[in-house]
Design an enzyme around this catalytic site. Structure first.
Site, PDB file in Angstrom:
ATOM      1  N   THR A   1      -6.337  -7.074  -2.848  1.00  9.46           N
ATOM      2  CA  THR A   1      -5.233  -7.275  -3.771  1.00  9.46           C
ATOM      3  C   THR A   1      -5.344  -6.311  -4.961  1.00  9.46           C
ATOM      4  OG1 THR A   1      -3.957  -8.954  -4.931  1.00  9.46           O
ATOM      5  CG2 THR A   1      -6.355  -9.102  -5.124  1.00  9.46           C
TER       6      THR A   1
ATOM      7  N   MET B   1       2.954  -7.247 -12.117  1.00  7.67           N
ATOM      8  CA  MET B   1       4.378  -7.049 -12.437  1.00  7.67           C
ATOM      9  C   MET B   1       4.658  -7.304 -13.916  1.00  7.67           C
ATOM     10  SD  MET B   1       6.170  -8.740  -9.069  1.00  7.67           S
ATOM     11  CE  MET B   1       4.954  -9.960  -8.627  1.00  7.67           C
TER      12      MET B   1
ATOM     13  N   LYS C   1      11.586  -2.601  -2.166  1.00  6.71           N
ATOM     14  CA  LYS C   1      12.327  -3.118  -3.309  1.00  6.71           C
ATOM     15  C   LYS C   1      11.858  -2.368  -4.529  1.00  6.71           C
ATOM     16  CE  LYS C   1      12.145  -7.823  -1.696  1.00  6.71           C
ATOM     17  NZ  LYS C   1      11.263  -8.941  -1.900  1.00  6.71           N
TER      18      LYS C   1
ATOM     19  N   ASP D   1       7.287  -1.904   2.684  1.00  8.28           N
ATOM     20  CA  ASP D   1       8.012  -1.771   1.423  1.00  8.28           C
ATOM     21  C   ASP D   1       7.445  -0.671   0.539  1.00  8.28           C
ATOM     22  OD1 ASP D   1       5.881  -3.397   0.422  1.00  8.28           O
ATOM     23  OD2 ASP D   1       7.059  -5.136   1.074  1.00  8.28           O
TER      24      ASP D   1
HETATM   25  N1  SAH Z   1       0.722  -8.415  -2.800  1.00  9.57           N
HETATM   26  C1  SAH Z   1       0.379  -7.438  -3.785  1.00  9.57           C
HETATM   27  C2  SAH Z   1       1.137  -7.633  -5.077  1.00  9.57           C
HETATM   28  C3  SAH Z   1       2.598  -7.390  -4.954  1.00  9.57           C
HETATM   29  S1  SAH Z   1       3.435  -7.599  -6.470  1.00  9.57           S
HETATM   30  C4  SAH Z   1      -1.132  -7.475  -4.032  1.00  9.57           C
HETATM   31  O1  SAH Z   1      -1.821  -8.358  -3.549  1.00  9.57           O
HETATM   32  O2  SAH Z   1      -1.609  -6.562  -4.697  1.00  9.57           O
HETATM   33  C5  SAH Z   1       3.559  -5.951  -7.053  1.00  9.57           C
HETATM   34  C6  SAH Z   1       2.629  -5.744  -8.222  1.00  9.57           C
HETATM   35  O3  SAH Z   1       1.322  -5.510  -7.748  1.00  9.57           O
HETATM   36  C7  SAH Z   1       2.941  -4.520  -9.051  1.00  9.57           C
HETATM   37  O4  SAH Z   1       3.970  -4.770  -9.978  1.00  9.57           O
HETATM   38  C8  SAH Z   1       1.625  -4.317  -9.741  1.00  9.57           C
HETATM   39  O5  SAH Z   1       1.436  -5.213 -10.769  1.00  9.57           O
HETATM   40  C9  SAH Z   1       0.650  -4.654  -8.644  1.00  9.57           C
HETATM   41  N2  SAH Z   1       0.186  -3.467  -7.901  1.00  9.57           N
HETATM   42  C10 SAH Z   1       0.380  -3.182  -6.603  1.00  9.57           C
HETATM   43  N3  SAH Z   1      -0.245  -2.033  -6.270  1.00  9.57           N
HETATM   44  C11 SAH Z   1      -0.828  -1.559  -7.378  1.00  9.57           C
HETATM   45  C12 SAH Z   1      -1.619  -0.430  -7.696  1.00  9.57           C
HETATM   46  N4  SAH Z   1      -1.940   0.488  -6.770  1.00  9.57           N
HETATM   47  N5  SAH Z   1      -2.064  -0.285  -8.963  1.00  9.57           N
HETATM   48  C13 SAH Z   1      -1.772  -1.191  -9.890  1.00  9.57           C
HETATM   49  N6  SAH Z   1      -1.032  -2.283  -9.660  1.00  9.57           N
HETATM   50  C14 SAH Z   1      -0.561  -2.480  -8.420  1.00  9.57           C
END
Ligand code: SAH
Length: 482
Positions: A335, A387, A274, A252
């Site tokens: 994460t 998010m 998405k 994605d």
């Molecule tokens: N599974 C992912 C989260 C998915 S939800 C995890 O564990 O990180 C998507 C959200 O993750 C985004 O809206 C943002 O809040 C965060 N996110 C993902 N990648 C990011 C990045 N490189 N920098 C800051 N926030 C990030």
């Protein structure tokens, strides 16, 4: 790519080396190891030739190279460190159509010599295209430490059964899969554990099973893999291994091109990204797609940003797989909150500031966040919001209403761990305005709590170009990471 990498069969062929010093000895050593007939031209040879002198393929000619010596040679090395001799050697090589390499003189090099990890018959050659030999050497040291010596013997073992396997399994794709499963499965495990005989029995049993039955309709597998927040260096070894193994990747929006570039080259790529509020593919359809691909026998990599089990709906995707009895495995990833915290110098917990940390998502329809506010305003706690960017104003107002001080420090880490990472620091009351001014667009994690005060002191990522930091990088021990 500036150079074409090849491995040359030099057995029994002539290699001419002009010079008798250290560099010449290194070149001679490697050429002899590959079975060449090596002629070294110089008045005398340095002590480093001692261990090589017994080699019957080494000839010492007590004078510098002359043009005629190059006739019939396969390659020539200039290693005299004498500019006149170097020029002569190069010209002579040109006359006779011999490929030459002159140490440290780029314009006299038709080819360059890589750094080598030797696990013969397995050989890893690394080149930085002459731009940064030190990096190639550091990388070599790291690979040395990663490849157990038995890997060479494993390659030899595999080589012994190649013909037999080719006879039994006709299709290249099936053969590759057979070997991958064998090498990374029980056969490889047994061999690397020192049981060559048991490995051989296992391999033969697997081959017989294929020869006797019809294993064509085999069920695929799904790997649900976390790709981390962006920096490809944060992938796990297992993620990388599975990326190299999968037939198809379903990914994605949060997975960047530099991570996708590490996939097996011929793997099929399916984008199911998405954008916020714009669903390219419904969750239900994605789950079905994974099932369908696996039922076709594919090894499917479901690659997700961050960790698949944190706001990633990974659980929903594999529920369906489990219902269909499709084998799967889950690989954790860094994460976003953890990546953003580390790369912005904001520890999520700290003895003086926070004894707990909660991850929440502020993604809600029409500003209805549905959060447990009493839990969020607890003291001595860090809140990491995923998010949350589009609901930032709403979030900030509501959390103050529920009792959090408007002066509570807040950081927004935008595009965390990526080259374009931005960190915006403020308080609950000022952060919305600051975020607007900075024009950030996400993905972003919002970190709320007094740990944010440490950012000033502990930030390092934005300073990575400074000299003391690059020194720090170069001095990492080889086994630290790859
Ligand atoms: N599974 C992912 C989260 C998915 S939800 C995890 O564990 O990180 C998507 C959200 O993750 C985004 O809206 C943002 O809040 C965060 N996110 C993902 N990648 C990011 C990045 N490189 N920098 C800051 N926030 C990030």
């Amino acid at each position: 790519m500036d150079y074409l990498p090849i491995f040359l069969d030099i057995r029994g062929k002539r290699v001419v080396i002009d010079g008798g010093g250290t560099v010449a000895a290194r070149r001679a050593e490697r050429a002899l190891a590959a079975g060449a007939r090596v002629e070294v031209y110089d008045d005398r040879l340095s002590d480093e030739f001692h261990p090589l002198e017994k080699d019957k393929n080494l000839t010492h000619v007590r004078r510098p190279v002359t043009e005629g010596d190059l006739a019939g040679a396969t390659i020539a090395y200039g290693a005299s460190e004498d500019p006149e001799r170097d020029a002569r050697l190069h010209a002579a090589a040109k006359t006779h159509g011999v490929l030459s390499n002159v140490a440290d003189v780029a314009e006299y090099c038709d080819f360059i010599t890589p750094s080598v990890v030797d696990r013969a018959p397995l050989v890893v050659a690394i080149s930085s295209g002459g731009a940064a030999p030190v990096i190639a050497r550091i990388l070599r040291a790291r690979i040395e430490s990663l490849l157990p010596p038995a890997y060479g013997r494993l390659a030899e073992f595999v080589g012994r059964f190649r013909d037999q396997v080719s006879e039994t399994i006709r299709k290249t794709v099936d053969r590759r899969r057979f070997w991958e499963t064998a090498i990374e499965g029980p056969v490889g495990d047994l061999f690397l554990a020192g049981s060559a005989k048991a490995a051989e029995r296992q391999l033969k049993a697997e081959l017989e099973a294929i020869a006797s039955g019809d294993p064509g309709e085999r069920l695929g597998e799904v790997y649900l893999v976390g790709a981390g927040p962006g920096d490809p260096d944060l992938l796990t070894f297992r993620a990388l291994r599975l990326m190299q193994r999968a037939d198809v990747v379903v990914y994605d929006r949060l997975v960047g091109d530099d991570i996708l570039a590490l996939m097996r080259r011929d793997a099929e790529r399916i984008y199911v990204g998405k954008l916020p509020r714009q669903h390219t593919m419904e969750q239900e359809d994605i789950s079905q797609l994974l099932v369908d691909l696996a039922l076709k026998g594919k090894r499917v990599l479901r690659l997700k940003g961050g960790d698949p089990f944190i706001f990633g709906r990974g659980g929903e995707e594999i529920e369906k797989l489990a219902a269909h009895d499709i084998p799967f495995q889950v690989v954790p990833g860094v994460t976003a909150a953890a990546g953003c915290a580390s790369y912005s110098g904001i520890p999520l917990t700290h003895r003086d500031h926070a004894q707990s940390c909660v991850f929440v998502t502020a993604h809600g329809k029409d500003g209805v966040l549905g959060l447990d506010w009493d839990m969020l305003v607890r003291p001595q706690q860090t809140v990491a919001v995923y998010m949350g960017l589009s609901n930032l104003g709403h979030l900030a107002r509501e959390i103050v209403e529920k009792g959090l001080s408007p002066e509570t420090p807040v950081a927004i880490v935008d595009n965390g761990t990526r080259e374009n990472q931005k960190v915006i620091v403020g308080t609950i009351s000022s952060i919305e305005e600051k975020a607007r001014e900075a024009g950030i667009r996400g993905p972003a994690v919002i970190i709320i709590g007094s740990v944010v005060q440490l950012h000033d002191k502990l930030e390092w990522f934005s300073k990575r170009e400074e000299s003391h930091y690059s020194h720090f990088r170069m001095s990492l021990r080889p086994q630290d990471s790859l």
